[in-house]
Design a protein around this motif. Structure first.
Motif, PDB file in Angstrom:
ATOM      1  N   ARG A 123      40.552  44.880  23.818  1.00  0.00           N
ATOM      2  CA  ARG A 123      41.899  44.815  24.106  1.00  0.00           C
ATOM      3  C   ARG A 123      43.097  43.896  23.664  1.00  0.00           C
ATOM      4  N   HIS A 124      42.299  42.634  24.718  1.00  0.00           N
ATOM      5  CA  HIS A 124      43.242  41.290  24.691  1.00  0.00           C
ATOM      6  C   HIS A 124      43.656  40.661  23.632  1.00  0.00           C
ATOM      7  N   VAL A 125      42.209  40.858  22.497  1.00  0.00           N
ATOM      8  CA  VAL A 125      42.812  40.306  21.326  1.00  0.00           C
ATOM      9  C   VAL A 125      43.731  40.899  20.249  1.00  0.00           C
ATOM     10  N   ARG A 126      42.970  42.446  20.582  1.00  0.00           N
ATOM     11  CA  ARG A 126      44.274  43.565  19.824  1.00  0.00           C
ATOM     12  C   ARG A 126      45.723  43.350  19.858  1.00  0.00           C
ATOM     13  N   GLU A 127      46.537  42.771  21.451  1.00  0.00           N
ATOM     14  CA  GLU A 127      47.704  43.047  21.904  1.00  0.00           C
ATOM     15  C   GLU A 127      47.711  41.549  21.917  1.00  0.00           C
ATOM     16  N   VAL A 128      47.304  40.848  21.823  1.00  0.00           N
ATOM     17  CA  VAL A 128      47.871  39.282  21.185  1.00  0.00           C
ATOM     18  C   VAL A 128      48.122  39.593  19.275  1.00  0.00           C
ATOM     19  N   ALA A 129      47.419  39.953  19.166  1.00  0.00           N
ATOM     20  CA  ALA A 129      47.362  40.213  17.420  1.00  0.00           C
ATOM     21  C   ALA A 129      48.813  40.779  17.316  1.00  0.00           C
ATOM     22  N   ASP A 130      48.771  42.397  17.670  1.00  0.00           N
ATOM     23  CA  ASP A 130      50.363  42.480  18.062  1.00  0.00           C
ATOM     24  C   ASP A 130      51.556  42.043  17.946  1.00  0.00           C
ATOM     25  N   ARG A 131      51.229  41.073  19.200  1.00  0.00           N
ATOM     26  CA  ARG A 131      52.309  40.352  19.250  1.00  0.00           C
ATOM     27  C   ARG A 131      52.417  39.268  18.258  1.00  0.00           C
ATOM     28  N   LEU A 132      51.634  38.563  18.012  1.00  0.00           N
ATOM     29  CA  LEU A 132      51.725  37.795  16.430  1.00  0.00           C
ATOM     30  C   LEU A 132      51.955  38.324  14.919  1.00  0.00           C
ATOM     31  N   GLY A 133      51.593  39.763  15.481  1.00  0.00           N
ATOM     32  CA  GLY A 133      52.126  40.237  13.766  1.00  0.00           C
ATOM     33  C   GLY A 133      51.507  40.436  12.769  1.00  0.00           C
ATOM     34  N   TYR A 134      50.172  39.843  13.681  1.00  0.00           N
ATOM     35  CA  TYR A 134      49.317  39.454  12.514  1.00  0.00           C
ATOM     36  C   TYR A 134      48.698  40.921  12.131  1.00  0.00           C
ATOM     37  N   ARG A 135      48.406  40.722  10.555  1.00  0.00           N
ATOM     38  CA  ARG A 135      48.399  41.345   9.799  1.00  0.00           C
ATOM     39  C   ARG A 135      46.803  41.021   8.636  1.00  0.00           C
ATOM     40  N   PRO A 136      45.034  41.553   9.086  1.00  0.00           N
ATOM     41  CA  PRO A 136      44.478  40.990   8.043  1.00  0.00           C
ATOM     42  C   PRO A 136      45.330  41.466   6.505  1.00  0.00           C
ATOM     43  N   SER A 137      44.242  40.484   5.764  1.00  0.00           N
ATOM     44  CA  SER A 137      44.492  40.029   4.523  1.00  0.00           C
ATOM     45  C   SER A 137      43.459  41.013   3.687  1.00  0.00           C
ATOM     46  N   ALA A 138      44.364  42.253   2.737  1.00  0.00           N
ATOM     47  CA  ALA A 138      43.494  42.784   1.863  1.00  0.00           C
ATOM     48  C   ALA A 138      42.789  41.593   1.290  1.00  0.00           C
ATOM     49  N   ALA A 139      43.170  41.318   0.305  1.00  0.00           N
ATOM     50  CA  ALA A 139      42.373  40.392  -0.663  1.00  0.00           C
ATOM     51  C   ALA A 139      40.812  39.816   0.075  1.00  0.00           C
ATOM     52  N   ALA A 140      41.515  38.982   1.745  1.00  0.00           N
ATOM     53  CA  ALA A 140      40.255  38.400   2.730  1.00  0.00           C
ATOM     54  C   ALA A 140      38.855  39.354   2.471  1.00  0.00           C
ATOM     55  N   ARG A 141      39.487  40.949   3.108  1.00  0.00           N
ATOM     56  CA  ARG A 141      38.715  41.700   3.591  1.00  0.00           C
ATOM     57  C   ARG A 141      37.672  41.949   2.267  1.00  0.00           C
ATOM     58  N   THR A 142      38.721  41.911   1.254  1.00  0.00           N
ATOM     59  CA  THR A 142      37.474  42.606  -0.359  1.00  0.00           C
ATOM     60  C   THR A 142      36.715  41.897  -0.605  1.00  0.00           C
ATOM     61  N   LEU A 143      36.795  40.527  -0.456  1.00  0.00           N
ATOM     62  CA  LEU A 143      35.549  38.908  -0.910  1.00  0.00           C
ATOM     63  C   LEU A 143      34.714  39.424   0.779  1.00  0.00           C
ATOM     64  N   ARG A 144      35.168  39.700   1.696  1.00  0.00           N
ATOM     65  CA  ARG A 144      33.819  39.921   2.769  1.00  0.00           C
ATOM     66  C   ARG A 144      32.940  41.306   2.415  1.00  0.00           C
ATOM     67  N   THR A 145      34.010  42.003   2.609  1.00  0.00           N
ATOM     68  CA  THR A 145      33.100  43.873   2.430  1.00  0.00           C
ATOM     69  C   THR A 145      32.762  44.016   1.137  1.00  0.00           C
ATOM     70  N   GLY A 146      33.499  43.200   0.080  1.00  0.00           N
ATOM     71  CA  GLY A 146      32.850  43.898  -1.326  1.00  0.00           C
ATOM     72  C   GLY A 146      34.460  45.294  -1.490  1.00  0.00           C
ATOM     73  N   ARG A 147      34.893  46.125  -0.442  1.00  0.00           N
ATOM     74  CA  ARG A 147      35.981  46.972  -0.775  1.00  0.00           C
ATOM     75  C   ARG A 147      36.848  46.446  -0.996  1.00  0.00           C
ATOM     76  N   SER A 148      38.067  47.381  -1.721  1.00  0.00           N
ATOM     77  CA  SER A 148      38.541  47.488  -2.085  1.00  0.00           C
ATOM     78  C   SER A 148      40.236  48.155  -1.035  1.00  0.00           C
ATOM     79  N   GLY A 149      39.686  48.389   0.084  1.00  0.00           N
ATOM     80  CA  GLY A 149      40.582  49.596   0.649  1.00  0.00           C
ATOM     81  C   GLY A 149      41.646  50.521  -0.211  1.00  0.00           C
ATOM     82  N   LEU A 150      41.390  50.834  -0.869  1.00  0.00           N
ATOM     83  CA  LEU A 150      41.711  52.514  -1.831  1.00  0.00           C
ATOM     84  C   LEU A 150      40.745  53.444  -1.803  1.00  0.00           C
ATOM     85  N   ILE A 151      41.723  54.166  -1.849  1.00  0.00           N
ATOM     86  CA  ILE A 151      40.573  55.914  -1.599  1.00  0.00           C
ATOM     87  C   ILE A 151      41.258  56.631  -2.266  1.00  0.00           C
ATOM     88  N   GLY A 152      40.523  57.510  -2.904  1.00  0.00           N
ATOM     89  CA  GLY A 152      41.683  59.178  -3.724  1.00  0.00           C
ATOM     90  C   GLY A 152      41.771  60.290  -3.592  1.00  0.00           C
TER      91      GLY A 152
END
Length: 368
Positions: free
Chosen positions: A52-81
């Motif tokens: 909860r604490h980490v999510r609250e800090v992330a929301d306060r800072l306006g942090y959004r995970p990088s889609a490109a970073a997630r693709t490199l990390r997980t091998g997934r595009s984040g797209l579903i058809g």
């Protein structure tokens, strides 16, 4: 110059506000980068208070995970058809129908809530069209028997979840559907209890499970109660064919005194045909159709509709698909059955007096 103008002029030229990164969140929260990643992705063994604490800090800072970073990390595009393959190569703008529009909206919201984007794809069996988009998984609505799109996607290792019970051994990871047999039997019993003596059906020519099971349920009900089936079938993807089929049904020598239409436009098609033949609704002809459109509450008379609850189904299929993509679902295919709701209006509530079912007459002629 206004205050806003002065404020804007004082900003350094050529600079833009920098987006907060995962290191900024870790520093502000007083935790490691790994802890931030685990907290935001629901992984690791962290206390709930830390998450909860980490999510609250992330929301306060306006942090959004990088889609490109997630693709490199997980091998997934984040797209579903999402697609409707029921009618194969036939042109079919499914978002013009209330069911598909509501289902797609709910699916989009459910996907975004879990960090995925929904891509609506053409109902084409050409695999090169699908190959242009890197999909993590696909929702297929009402797949037909031996659906080539489903078969090819599964062959490529792409998870597939079906909105609609697949026929035979179509290899999907999960499916969500209604109990169409029970829904149809409930409608037929409702019309019979309201005084109908000869109930007809407007159905489709496609091989999807919805059409097949609904039609079979009608035919079995007719056999059980001793009524000769009275139905017309037409290609549901054709916007003009429904009105022609409705006209054929009401022109038959064994014209029904009540009709259930399987598809969204059938209510207005049947209402228009009834007027052409001088039939009063519901006195001479009772009507029910399957639709999510609120417009049927305002027709004259208001038309009884069956709701298949597309928002619930849209949410459920996306949750099941993402579970399959992320490997958190059960090993065996999942099957979910959603309830339906019959919204009873004037069109299926006949007055106490009985009206004899008479032979059809020709369409009313307009006076010149």
């Amino acid at each position: 110059m206004t205050a806003a103008g002065n404020h804007q002029a004082s900003r350094p030229v050529g600079r833009r506000l920098e987006r907060a990164g995962i290191r900024d969140v870790a520093a502000a929260a007083g935790v490691s980068i790994t802890t931030v990643s685990d907290a935001l992705n629901g992984k690791g063994r962290l206390p709930d208070a830390t998450r909860r604490h980490v999510r609250e800090v992330a929301d306060r800072l306006g942090y959004r995970p990088s889609a490109a970073a997630r693709t490199l990390r997980t091998g997934r595009s984040g797209l579903i058809g999402l697609t409707v393959t029921t009618y194969g190569e036939e042109p079919f703008t499914f978002t013009e129908f209330a069911y598909f529009a509501e289902m797609a909206r709910a699916a989009t919201s459910a996907a975004l809530a879990r960090g995925y984007a929904l891509v609506i794809l053409p109902a084409s069996s050409r695999h090169d069209v699908w190959g242009n988009v890197a999909l993590d998984g696909t929702v297929v609505v009402d797949p037909s028997d031996q659906d080539p799109v489903v078969t090819e996607l599964v062959r490529q290792g792409v998870p597939v979840v079906s909105d609609g019970r697949p026929a035979g051994s179509l290899p999907v990871h999960a499916w969500v559907d209604n109990d169409h047999e029970e829904a149809v039997l409930g409608i037929l019993d409702h019309l019979a209890a309201a005084g109908a003596r000869r109930i007809g059906l407007l159905t489709g020519t496609s091989t999807d499970t919805y059409t097949r099971l609904s039609t079979t349920a009608y035919l079995e009900w007719c056999e059980r109660v001793g009524q000769e089936p009275v139905y017309e079938a037409y290609p549901a993807h054709d916007p003009c064919a429904g009105s022609v089929a409705a006209d054929r049904l009401l022109a038959r020598p064994d014209r029904p005194d009540a009709v259930y239409g399987l598809f969204d436009p059938n209510g207005t098609d049947l209402l228009a045909a009834a007027r052409r033949y001088g039939l009063r609704v519901p006195d001479d002809l009772m009507l029910v159709c399957c639709s999510e459109s609120t417009g049927y509450a305002a027709t004259e008379p208001p038309i009884t509709t069956l709701s298949l609850k597309p928002r619930r189904i849209g949410t459920a299929v996306v949750q099941l698909l993402i579970d399959a993509i992320e490997g958190v679902g059960p090993a065996q295919p999942v099957q979910q059955v959603m309830p339906t709701e019959l919204i009873v209006r004037t069109s299926s509530q006949r007055r106490l007096h009985r009206t004899t079912v008479s032979p059809p007459r020709g369409p009313a002629r307009e006076e010149g």
